[in-house]
Design a protein around this motif. Structure first.
Motif, PDB file in Angstrom:
ATOM      1  N   LEU A  49      -5.106   6.355  -6.082  1.00 48.96           N
ATOM      2  CA  LEU A  49      -5.242   5.661  -5.136  1.00 48.96           C
ATOM      3  C   LEU A  49      -6.108   5.806  -4.110  1.00 48.96           C
ATOM      4  O   LEU A  49      -6.318   6.942  -3.412  1.00 48.96           O
ATOM      5  CB  LEU A  49      -3.871   5.417  -4.407  1.00 48.96           C
ATOM      6  N   ARG A  50      -7.183   4.994  -3.611  1.00 53.63           N
ATOM      7  CA  ARG A  50      -8.147   5.362  -2.874  1.00 53.63           C
ATOM      8  C   ARG A  50      -8.118   4.372  -1.448  1.00 53.63           C
ATOM      9  O   ARG A  50      -8.379   3.267  -1.655  1.00 53.63           O
ATOM     10  CB  ARG A  50      -9.585   5.136  -3.266  1.00 53.63           C
ATOM     11  N   PRO A  51      -7.739   5.212  -0.434  1.00 48.23           N
ATOM     12  CA  PRO A  51      -7.438   4.264   0.925  1.00 48.23           C
ATOM     13  C   PRO A  51      -8.636   4.015   1.680  1.00 48.23           C
ATOM     14  O   PRO A  51      -8.767   4.393   2.783  1.00 48.23           O
ATOM     15  CB  PRO A  51      -6.447   5.361   1.502  1.00 48.23           C
ATOM     16  N   ASN A  52      -9.611   3.492   1.054  1.00 45.95           N
ATOM     17  CA  ASN A  52     -11.090   3.192   2.056  1.00 45.95           C
ATOM     18  C   ASN A  52     -11.104   1.824   2.376  1.00 45.95           C
ATOM     19  O   ASN A  52     -12.321   1.569   2.640  1.00 45.95           O
ATOM     20  CB  ASN A  52     -12.064   3.706   0.763  1.00 45.95           C
TER      21      ASN A  52
ATOM     22  N   HIS B 142       1.462   4.138  -3.029  1.00 48.74           N
ATOM     23  CA  HIS B 142       0.970   5.279  -2.803  1.00 48.74           C
ATOM     24  C   HIS B 142       2.148   6.151  -3.236  1.00 48.74           C
ATOM     25  O   HIS B 142       2.117   7.389  -3.841  1.00 48.74           O
ATOM     26  CB  HIS B 142       0.710   5.806  -1.159  1.00 48.74           C
TER      27      HIS B 142
ATOM     28  N   ARG C 161     -15.821   1.521  -1.720  1.00 53.06           N
ATOM     29  CA  ARG C 161     -14.727   0.737  -1.645  1.00 53.06           C
ATOM     30  C   ARG C 161     -15.108  -0.761  -2.287  1.00 53.06           C
ATOM     31  O   ARG C 161     -16.168  -0.995  -2.533  1.00 53.06           O
ATOM     32  CB  ARG C 161     -14.340   0.407  -0.040  1.00 53.06           C
TER      33      ARG C 161
ATOM     34  N   ASP D 142      -7.029  -1.196   6.142  1.00 52.60           N
ATOM     35  CA  ASP D 142      -5.629  -0.468   5.754  1.00 52.60           C
ATOM     36  C   ASP D 142      -5.542  -0.974   4.171  1.00 52.60           C
ATOM     37  O   ASP D 142      -4.312  -0.511   3.544  1.00 52.60           O
ATOM     38  CB  ASP D 142      -4.496  -1.174   6.558  1.00 52.60           C
ATOM     39  N   HIS D 143      -6.469  -1.400   3.501  1.00 57.45           N
ATOM     40  CA  HIS D 143      -6.377  -1.805   2.056  1.00 57.45           C
ATOM     41  C   HIS D 143      -6.725  -0.533   1.395  1.00 57.45           C
ATOM     42  O   HIS D 143      -7.304   0.300   1.735  1.00 57.45           O
ATOM     43  CB  HIS D 143      -7.070  -3.044   1.577  1.00 57.45           C
ATOM     44  N   ALA D 144      -6.525  -0.729   0.028  1.00 56.80           N
ATOM     45  CA  ALA D 144      -7.065   0.322  -0.844  1.00 56.80           C
ATOM     46  C   ALA D 144      -7.284  -0.085  -2.359  1.00 56.80           C
ATOM     47  O   ALA D 144      -7.279  -1.388  -2.378  1.00 56.80           O
ATOM     48  CB  ALA D 144      -5.502   1.414  -1.217  1.00 56.80           C
TER      49      ALA D 144
ATOM     50  N   THR E  44       0.820  -1.196   0.073  1.00 56.61           N
ATOM     51  CA  THR E  44       0.027   0.008  -0.037  1.00 56.61           C
ATOM     52  C   THR E  44       0.807   1.245   0.081  1.00 56.61           C
ATOM     53  O   THR E  44       0.863   2.337  -0.829  1.00 56.61           O
ATOM     54  CB  THR E  44      -0.994  -0.004   1.124  1.00 56.61           C
ATOM     55  N   GLU E  45       1.840   1.367   0.673  1.00 55.98           N
ATOM     56  CA  GLU E  45       2.696   2.555   0.896  1.00 55.98           C
ATOM     57  C   GLU E  45       3.554   2.611  -0.448  1.00 55.98           C
ATOM     58  O   GLU E  45       3.804   3.720  -0.675  1.00 55.98           O
ATOM     59  CB  GLU E  45       3.706   2.231   2.314  1.00 55.98           C
TER      60      GLU E  45
END
Length: 425
Positions: free
Chosen positions: A142-145, A130, A296, A201-203, A126-127
């Motif tokens: 990137l949608r961090p929902n 981003h 999401r 914590d997924h996106a 994820t990081e």
């Protein structure tokens, strides 16, 4: 030359494959100072699975597909034409060796090895995505929902407990929700689903194709080259890789990265590699006017599809169909996705859906991609076989592989991803 590029170079690098994996590696190599050319028969992101995947960024997806619980469901699925897993009768003999390896990969020791390898690759996905999206000027994609996995009842959830336990043991944050918790996140979900696991914590990526195109544009603006050609063979001279032969030209290189997705095994085979890479054909339908508002990805466990909010459309993506690289798409498999959508969102509108898409997921029996140097052929590097996790694994694969290709010091162990593991049986 863009900010951050250093002077070191491993020579002329040819990346075979302009999907998300190949371009992520090419970008990292160019940022490291290498002279890099990417070659593919299709424009960036338009071949393979990069165009039409479900868009999920799933850093905690460390449990391999080959789990004992899933194996118990396979025989029933094979006999049900509407099941999420389908093997056409004419392809059973071709698929049998792969399915046998898949069954062997469900043994406890094999599951533990695969889980460890996937966690080492994906835990910062994820990081890393981003960071990559910011570098190429597309952070809004990137949608961090988070992601929401749906279950009808406790008995259905119990079938997946082993996989959730593996994810939790490797650091995933899991929130178990009741019906009220589901509605608080996604009020349109139908009453059939009473329980859920939420991964905060997924996106997800709101347009995988635009992501690849932005990456390609950043790569060329940084001095990289993208060529259109259909690669027919990799070439070797004096015992090491020398480039690749295409339909239109001979592409000479000092280093070659094979990132051609489901087509990679065909290109590696003449060099002595018998890699059990199977294409698991996936489908999607996009609904521009679904009548559903979604924040999401939603994944109904009994349907095994992803329902994802994309730019301008709701995407329903899934099914696993064995059928090879050359068989025509099956419209009946795509039509099943409308039933999957209706099961989760009874109020969804499907009248204005626009056709369907089919793509090839490059899948290995143990779910662990092939990443690293080809020990038989100096100068050749592999980066393929990410299966359902190609988008998720692309940025991490680039972070893992590029320093090794550039000759930089690294403490990353590539042994668990070696192609030679299949030669060991």
């Amino acid at each position: 030359m863009p900010s951050g590029v250093v002077a070191a170079s491993p020579g002329r690098v040819l990346v075979v494959g302009a999907g998300i994996v190949g371009l992520a590696i090419a970008w990292r190599l160019r940022r490291g100072g290498a002279t890099v050319t990417v070659v593919d028969a299709e424009p960036p992101g338009e071949g393979g699975a990069s165009f039409g995947n479900a868009g999920a960024i799933s850093a905690s997806s460390v449990a391999p597909l080959a789990m004992p619980g899933l194996l118990r469901q396979v025989p029933r699925m094979l006999l049900d034409p509407a099941a999420p897993l389908h093997v056409p009768v004419g392809y059973w003999l071709r698929a049998a060796p792969w399915l046998a390896r898949f069954a062997a990969a469900a043994r406890p020791a094999a599951v533990a090895r695969a889980t460890s390898a996937l966690d080492a690759l994906l835990h910062l996905a994820t990081e890393q995505h981003h960071a990559l999206a910011r570098e190429i000027g597309a952070p809004e994609l990137l949608r961090p929902n988070g992601q929401l996995y749906l279950y009808r009842n406790a008995a259905q959830l119990a079938k997946d407990e082993a996989a959730w336990a593996i994810r939790s043991a490797h650091g995933a944050r899991l929130q178990r929700l009741d019906r009220a918790g589901i509605l608080a996140l996604e009020p349109s979900i139908g009453a059939a689903y009473q329980l859920a696991i939420f991964l905060p914590d997924h996106a997800h990526c709101a347009s995988p194709l635009r992501y690849v195109r932005a990456l390609a544009q950043a790569f060329t603006q940084a001095g990289g080259t993208i060529l259109r050609d259909r690669i027919a063979a990799l070439t070797v001279a004096e015992g090491r890789i020398s480039g690749a032969t295409g339909a239109g030209a001979l592409h000479q290189a000092d280093t070659v990265v094979l990132a051609a997705g489901a087509w990679s095994a065909r290109l590696a085979a003449p060099l002595g590699y018998r890699i059990p890479l199977e294409t698991q054909r996936g489908y999607h339908v996009d609904l521009a006017q679904s009548g559903i508002t979604l924040t999401r990805p939603v994944i109904p466990a009994d349907r095994k599809v992803f329902i994802t909010p994309m730019e301008g459309a709701l995407r329903v993506a899934g099914t696993v169909e064995f059928g090879g690289l050359d068989r025509a798409p099956d419209a009946a498999r795509a039509r099943l996705l409308y039933d999957d959508l209706a099961a989760v969102f009874p109020d969804a509108q499907v009248a204005k859906a626009d056709g369907f898409w089919m793509g090839h997921r490059p899948c290995l029996p143990d779910s662990v991609p092939v990443i690293g140097p080809a020990q038989r052929v100096p100068g050749l590097w592999f980066a393929f076989g990410h299966g359902h996790l190609g988008l998720t694994g692309s940025a991490p694969t680039a972070e893992m592989l590029a320093p090794a290709i550039l000759g930089q010091p690294t403490n990353r162990d590539l042994a668990p991803y070696a192609a030679e593991r299949f030669a060991r049986g």
